[in-house]
Scaffold this motif. Structure first.
Motif, PDB file in Angstrom:
ATOM      1  N   ALA A 136      30.956  90.594 -36.391  1.00 40.62           N
ATOM      2  CA  ALA A 136      30.409  91.396 -37.490  1.00 40.62           C
ATOM      3  C   ALA A 136      29.032  91.873 -37.072  1.00 40.62           C
ATOM      4  CB  ALA A 136      30.320  90.574 -38.778  1.00 40.62           C
ATOM      5  N   GLU A 137      28.749  93.160 -37.320  1.00 43.43           N
ATOM      6  CA  GLU A 137      27.467  93.737 -36.930  1.00 43.43           C
ATOM      7  C   GLU A 137      26.834  94.449 -38.112  1.00 43.43           C
ATOM      8  OE1 GLU A 137      25.415  96.375 -33.365  1.00 43.43           O
ATOM      9  OE2 GLU A 137      27.576  96.515 -33.678  1.00 43.43           O
ATOM     10  N   VAL A 138      25.521  94.303 -38.234  1.00 41.35           N
ATOM     11  CA  VAL A 138      24.757  94.915 -39.322  1.00 41.35           C
ATOM     12  C   VAL A 138      24.075  96.186 -38.813  1.00 41.35           C
ATOM     13  CG1 VAL A 138      22.844  94.627 -40.936  1.00 41.35           C
ATOM     14  CG2 VAL A 138      24.365  92.688 -40.436  1.00 41.35           C
ATOM     15  N   PHE A 139      24.191  97.258 -39.596  1.00 39.83           N
ATOM     16  CA  PHE A 139      23.462  98.496 -39.333  1.00 39.83           C
ATOM     17  C   PHE A 139      22.502  98.711 -40.501  1.00 39.83           C
ATOM     18  CE2 PHE A 139      27.485  98.682 -37.166  1.00 39.83           C
ATOM     19  CZ  PHE A 139      27.144  99.151 -35.900  1.00 39.83           C
ATOM     20  N   GLY A 140      21.201  98.671 -40.196  1.00 37.66           N
ATOM     21  CA  GLY A 140      20.193  98.747 -41.238  1.00 37.66           C
ATOM     22  C   GLY A 140      19.527  97.407 -41.434  1.00 37.66           C
ATOM     23  N   ASP A 141      18.631  97.341 -42.413  1.00 36.70           N
ATOM     24  CA  ASP A 141      17.869  96.131 -42.704  1.00 36.70           C
ATOM     25  C   ASP A 141      18.539  95.398 -43.862  1.00 36.70           C
ATOM     26  OD1 ASP A 141      16.043  94.156 -43.330  1.00 36.70           O
ATOM     27  OD2 ASP A 141      14.291  95.447 -43.114  1.00 36.70           O
ATOM     28  N   LEU A 142      19.397  94.464 -43.534  1.00 32.28           N
ATOM     29  CA  LEU A 142      20.163  93.749 -44.561  1.00 32.28           C
ATOM     30  C   LEU A 142      19.261  92.941 -45.473  1.00 32.28           C
ATOM     31  CD1 LEU A 142      22.888  92.991 -45.760  1.00 32.28           C
ATOM     32  CD2 LEU A 142      23.151  91.270 -43.952  1.00 32.28           C
ATOM     33  N   GLY A 143      18.151  92.454 -44.951  1.00 34.62           N
ATOM     34  CA  GLY A 143      17.247  91.637 -45.754  1.00 34.62           C
ATOM     35  C   GLY A 143      16.503  92.412 -46.823  1.00 34.62           C
ATOM     36  N   ARG A 144      16.367  93.724 -46.642  1.00 40.98           N
ATOM     37  CA  ARG A 144      15.624  94.539 -47.602  1.00 40.98           C
ATOM     38  C   ARG A 144      16.461  95.624 -48.267  1.00 40.98           C
ATOM     39  NH1 ARG A 144       9.883  95.625 -44.403  1.00 40.98           N
ATOM     40  NH2 ARG A 144       9.304  93.415 -44.121  1.00 40.98           N
ATOM     41  N   ALA A 145      17.699  95.731 -47.918  1.00 41.69           N
ATOM     42  CA  ALA A 145      18.536  96.833 -48.399  1.00 41.69           C
ATOM     43  C   ALA A 145      18.734  96.775 -49.907  1.00 41.69           C
ATOM     44  CB  ALA A 145      19.890  96.801 -47.699  1.00 41.69           C
ATOM     45  N   ALA A 146      18.703  97.939 -50.518  1.00 44.30           N
ATOM     46  CA  ALA A 146      19.008  98.046 -51.942  1.00 44.30           C
ATOM     47  C   ALA A 146      20.512  98.097 -52.181  1.00 44.30           C
ATOM     48  CB  ALA A 146      18.350  99.295 -52.521  1.00 44.30           C
ATOM     49  N   HIS A 147      21.252  98.505 -51.155  1.00 47.99           N
ATOM     50  CA  HIS A 147      22.707  98.620 -51.264  1.00 47.99           C
ATOM     51  C   HIS A 147      23.330  98.097 -49.970  1.00 47.99           C
ATOM     52  CE1 HIS A 147      21.876 101.231 -54.682  1.00 47.99           C
ATOM     53  NE2 HIS A 147      21.103 101.953 -53.891  1.00 47.99           N
ATOM     54  N   VAL A 148      24.451  97.399 -50.101  1.00 49.47           N
ATOM     55  CA  VAL A 148      25.147  96.847 -48.944  1.00 49.47           C
ATOM     56  C   VAL A 148      26.622  97.212 -49.023  1.00 49.47           C
ATOM     57  CG1 VAL A 148      25.861  94.728 -47.766  1.00 49.47           C
ATOM     58  CG2 VAL A 148      23.542  94.922 -48.679  1.00 49.47           C
ATOM     59  N   SER A 149      27.158  97.662 -47.905  1.00 50.79           N
ATOM     60  CA  SER A 149      28.585  97.941 -47.793  1.00 50.79           C
ATOM     61  C   SER A 149      29.172  97.152 -46.638  1.00 50.79           C
ATOM     62  CB  SER A 149      28.830  99.436 -47.564  1.00 50.79           C
ATOM     63  OG  SER A 149      28.410 100.192 -48.677  1.00 50.79           O
ATOM     64  N   VAL A 150      30.443  96.811 -46.753  1.00 53.43           N
ATOM     65  CA  VAL A 150      31.150  96.084 -45.700  1.00 53.43           C
ATOM     66  C   VAL A 150      32.405  96.878 -45.350  1.00 53.43           C
ATOM     67  CG1 VAL A 150      32.294  93.935 -45.036  1.00 53.43           C
ATOM     68  CG2 VAL A 150      30.313  93.869 -46.576  1.00 53.43           C
ATOM     69  N   VAL A 151      32.537  97.264 -44.088  1.00 52.52           N
ATOM     70  CA  VAL A 151      33.724  97.966 -43.612  1.00 52.52           C
ATOM     71  C   VAL A 151      34.714  96.928 -43.087  1.00 52.52           C
ATOM     72  CG1 VAL A 151      34.636  99.607 -41.928  1.00 52.52           C
ATOM     73  CG2 VAL A 151      32.427 100.049 -43.039  1.00 52.52           C
ATOM     74  N   VAL A 152      35.917  96.913 -43.675  1.00 51.49           N
ATOM     75  CA  VAL A 152      36.971  95.968 -43.289  1.00 51.49           C
ATOM     76  C   VAL A 152      38.070  96.766 -42.590  1.00 51.49           C
ATOM     77  CG1 VAL A 152      38.604  94.224 -44.092  1.00 51.49           C
ATOM     78  CG2 VAL A 152      36.424  94.532 -45.296  1.00 51.49           C
ATOM     79  N   PRO A 153      38.193  96.658 -41.266  1.00 52.91           N
ATOM     80  CA  PRO A 153      39.135  97.497 -40.527  1.00 52.91           C
ATOM     81  C   PRO A 153      40.550  96.948 -40.521  1.00 52.91           C
ATOM     82  CG  PRO A 153      37.956  96.112 -39.007  1.00 52.91           C
ATOM     83  CD  PRO A 153      37.408  95.791 -40.381  1.00 52.91           C
ATOM     84  N   GLY A 154      41.457  97.750 -39.961  1.00 58.70           N
ATOM     85  CA  GLY A 154      42.857  97.369 -39.873  1.00 58.70           C
ATOM     86  C   GLY A 154      43.263  96.910 -38.488  1.00 58.70           C
ATOM     87  N   SER A 155      44.486  97.214 -38.110  1.00 61.30           N
ATOM     88  CA  SER A 155      45.101  96.697 -36.886  1.00 61.30           C
ATOM     89  C   SER A 155      44.351  97.094 -35.623  1.00 61.30           C
ATOM     90  CB  SER A 155      46.546  97.199 -36.784  1.00 61.30           C
ATOM     91  OG  SER A 155      47.312  96.752 -37.879  1.00 61.30           O
ATOM     92  N   ASP A 156      44.564  96.282 -34.582  1.00 59.19           N
ATOM     93  CA  ASP A 156      44.076  96.559 -33.227  1.00 59.19           C
ATOM     94  C   ASP A 156      42.561  96.505 -33.103  1.00 59.19           C
ATOM     95  OD1 ASP A 156      46.684  97.026 -32.071  1.00 59.19           O
ATOM     96  OD2 ASP A 156      46.707  98.924 -33.145  1.00 59.19           O
ATOM     97  N   ASN A 157      41.893  95.774 -33.971  1.00 58.83           N
ATOM     98  CA  ASN A 157      40.447  95.604 -33.885  1.00 58.83           C
ATOM     99  C   ASN A 157      40.115  94.139 -33.634  1.00 58.83           C
ATOM    100  OD1 ASN A 157      39.084  98.284 -34.545  1.00 58.83           O
ATOM    101  ND2 ASN A 157      40.579  98.121 -36.202  1.00 58.83           N
ATOM    102  N   ASP A 158      39.180  93.910 -32.701  1.00 62.05           N
ATOM    103  CA  ASP A 158      38.730  92.560 -32.384  1.00 62.05           C
ATOM    104  C   ASP A 158      37.443  92.672 -31.583  1.00 62.05           C
ATOM    105  OD1 ASP A 158      39.482  92.977 -29.572  1.00 62.05           O
ATOM    106  OD2 ASP A 158      41.542  92.638 -30.230  1.00 62.05           O
ATOM    107  N   ALA A 159      36.908  91.534 -31.155  1.00 56.56           N
ATOM    108  CA  ALA A 159      35.642  91.553 -30.421  1.00 56.56           C
ATOM    109  C   ALA A 159      35.780  92.183 -29.040  1.00 56.56           C
ATOM    110  CB  ALA A 159      35.096  90.132 -30.290  1.00 56.56           C
ATOM    111  N   THR A 160      36.984  92.141 -28.454  1.00 54.54           N
ATOM    112  CA  THR A 160      37.157  92.724 -27.122  1.00 54.54           C
ATOM    113  C   THR A 160      37.237  94.245 -27.170  1.00 54.54           C
ATOM    114  OG1 THR A 160      39.577  92.574 -27.193  1.00 54.54           O
ATOM    115  CG2 THR A 160      38.378  90.667 -26.351  1.00 54.54           C
ATOM    116  N   THR A 161      37.696  94.798 -28.286  1.00 52.74           N
ATOM    117  CA  THR A 161      37.811  96.253 -28.412  1.00 52.74           C
ATOM    118  C   THR A 161      36.644  96.855 -29.178  1.00 52.74           C
ATOM    119  OG1 THR A 161      39.094  96.118 -30.474  1.00 52.74           O
ATOM    120  CG2 THR A 161      40.327  96.104 -28.406  1.00 52.74           C
ATOM    121  N   TYR A 162      35.778  96.022 -29.738  1.00 57.43           N
ATOM    122  CA  TYR A 162      34.747  96.489 -30.659  1.00 57.43           C
ATOM    123  C   TYR A 162      33.849  97.551 -30.030  1.00 57.43           C
ATOM    124  CZ  TYR A 162      30.929  96.322 -34.041  1.00 57.43           C
ATOM    125  OH  TYR A 162      29.973  96.662 -34.967  1.00 57.43           O
TER     126      TYR A 162
END
Length: 347
Positions: A136-162
Motif C-alpha cells: 500500500a502506498e500513500v500519495f499526499g500528506d496522510l497525516g494532514r489531509a482533509a480528505h482520504v481515498s483508498v483505491v482497491v484494485p482488481g485481478s492481477d495486482n500485487d507487489a511484484t507488478t505494482y
C-alpha cells in the motif's frame, strides 16, 4: 432427478461466468495471504522497557496507537529497526514509523522485484513479501489531509507488478496519482494492493474466496486509518476489488463506496450491503465487464449489477470511459465525478 438438474444448472452457470469474462485463461488457484506478517513470533517475544508489545494478530489498531503514543521516539525507532516487517504492517502505528519500517523491510528482502519500493520519497504504508506480495502506498500528506481515498484494485495486482510499466492512469498507483491530481493538495490517496488478487480469468475471479480474505484485511486497514486520526475514507473499488468492498462495507467507516467496472458486490442491493456509506457505481460503454452474467449461484458469480436501477446505487457518468481501466483518465466524466466525491461534495 432434482440433484441432476441442480448439477446441470451449476455447470451452465460456471460456463456462463467463464464465457462472460472473455474466455478461459489458465490460472492456478491463489492462496490468500492472511494473518500477521513474518517476524511476528520474534515481535511477541520482545519487550520494550519491560512492557509486552501489542500482538499483531489480536491487538486492535486503537490499542496499537495507544501503545506507540506512550513510547518516546528512540524506543519506537528501535522497534522499527528490530522488527521492520511487523512494524510496517501494524495498523494503528504512527505513519512515519511505518514508512521507515517498510523501507527497511523492502531492503531486507534483497529482491530486485521489490527494490523500487524503497526509493527515496516513497510512502509505503504496508508491505508483505509473502506469496506475490502485497503493498500500500500513500500519495499526499496522510497525516494532514482533509480528505482520504483508498483505491482497491482488481485481478492481477500485487507487489511484484505494482511498479511494472503500464498504460497511464491504470493500475492502483496510476489511479491513485490521477485521483490525487484531480482532487488537490488537501487530499491524500492510498493505492491499496493489500490482498491476494486473482490471476488471469479463472475460477478465482468467479468465486468470492479471495474477496472474503481481502475484506477482512481492508476493514482492519480502514480501522488503522481511524486510529491514527485520518478522516473517514472514500473507497474506490475497481473490478474484483468491488467484490472485496462489498463484503467489507458493513465493517468499515467509509463515507462513500464507489464501484466501477464491477462484476457485482455480493449483494442484491445497496440495502443488503448494510452500510451507512453512500454507494456509487459506474460502467463505461465498452467495458468488457458488462458481458459478465450478474448471477450468484453455488458460490459462483458476484450477484446484481451495481449500475442497475434495482441495485439502488447513485450513478456516475462514464459515457466517455474507454475500456475496463479508463475511469481515471484526465478529462473523463468519471474522473471529474470521482474527484468531487473524494473531496466530500454533498456530504
Amino acid at each position: 432427478m432434482r440433484r441432476f438438474a441442480r448439477t446441470l444448472v451449476t455447470a451452465a452457470l460456471a460456463t456462463a461466468v467463464v464465457a462472460g469474462t472473455a474466455g478461459w485463461a489458465s490460472a492456478g488457484s491463489q492462496s490468500a495471504v492472511t494473518g500477521p506478517p513474518p517476524g511476528s513470533a520474534a515481535w511477541r517475544a520482545d519487550t520494550v522497557s519491560g512492557r509486552p508489545l501489542p500482538d499483531p494478530a489480536r491487538a486492535t489498531p486503537s490499542e496499537v496507537a495507544r501503545f506507540f503514543a506512550a513510547l518516546d521516539d528512540s524506543l519506537a525507532l528501535g522497534l522499527v529497526r528490530s522488527h521492520p516487517l511487523v512494524a510496517g504492517n501494524l495498523d494503528g502505528a504512527p505513519l512515519a514509523l511505518r514508512y521507515e519500517a517498510n523501507r527497511l523491510a523492502v531492503l531486507a528482502t534483497g529482491e530486485p522485484r521489490f527494490a523500487s519500493l524503497a526509493a527515496p520519497g516513497r510512502q509505503i504504508l504496508a508491505f508483505d513479501p509473502r506469496g506475490r506480495g502485497t503493498v500500500a502506498e500513500v500519495f499526499g500528506d496522510l497525516g494532514r489531509a482533509a480528505h482520504v481515498s483508498v483505491v482497491v484494485p482488481g485481478s492481477d495486482n500485487d507487489a511484484t507488478t505494482y511498479d511494472r510499466p503500464r498504460a497511464a492512469y491504470t493500475g492502483p498507483a496510476g489511479m491513485a496519482r490521477s485521483l490525487r491530481s484531480a482532487t488537490g493538495e488537501a487530499a491524500a490517496v492510498i493505492a491499496w494492493t493489500g490482498y491476494t488478487t486473482p490471476v488471469g480469468v479463472g475460477l478465482d475471479t468467479a468465486r468470492g474466496r479471495l474477496a472474503e480474505a481481502g475484506a477482512v484485511r481492508l476493514a482492519r486497514f480502514t480501522d488503522g486509518l481511524d486510529a491514527v486520526g485520518a478522516p473517514d475514507p472514500v473507497l474506490f473499488c475497481h473490478s474484483y476489488g468491488s467484490v472485496v468492498c462489498g463484503l467489507a462495507a458493513r465493517h468499515t467507516d467509509a463515507t462513500d463506496i464507489v464501484a466501477f467496472g464491477s462484476p457485482g458486490m455480493r449483494a442484491g442491493s445497496v440495502a443488503r450491503l448494510h452500510t451507512d456509506a453512500r454507494v456509487w457505481a459506474a460502467r463505461g460503454p465498452d467495458d468488457w465487464i458488462s458481458d459478465v452474467p450478474n448471477v450468484e449461484f453455488a458460490g459462483l458469480g458476484h450477484g446484481a449489477d451495481p449500475t442497475s436501477a434495482a441495485f439502488g446505487a447513485r450513478r456516475i457518468p462514464a459515457a466517455d470511459v474507454a475500456g475496463h481501466t479508463g475511469y481515471f483518465t484526465p478529462g473523463t466524466q468519471s474522473l471529474k465525478a470521482f474527484a468531487s466525491i473524494a473531496a466530500g461534495a454533498g456530504r
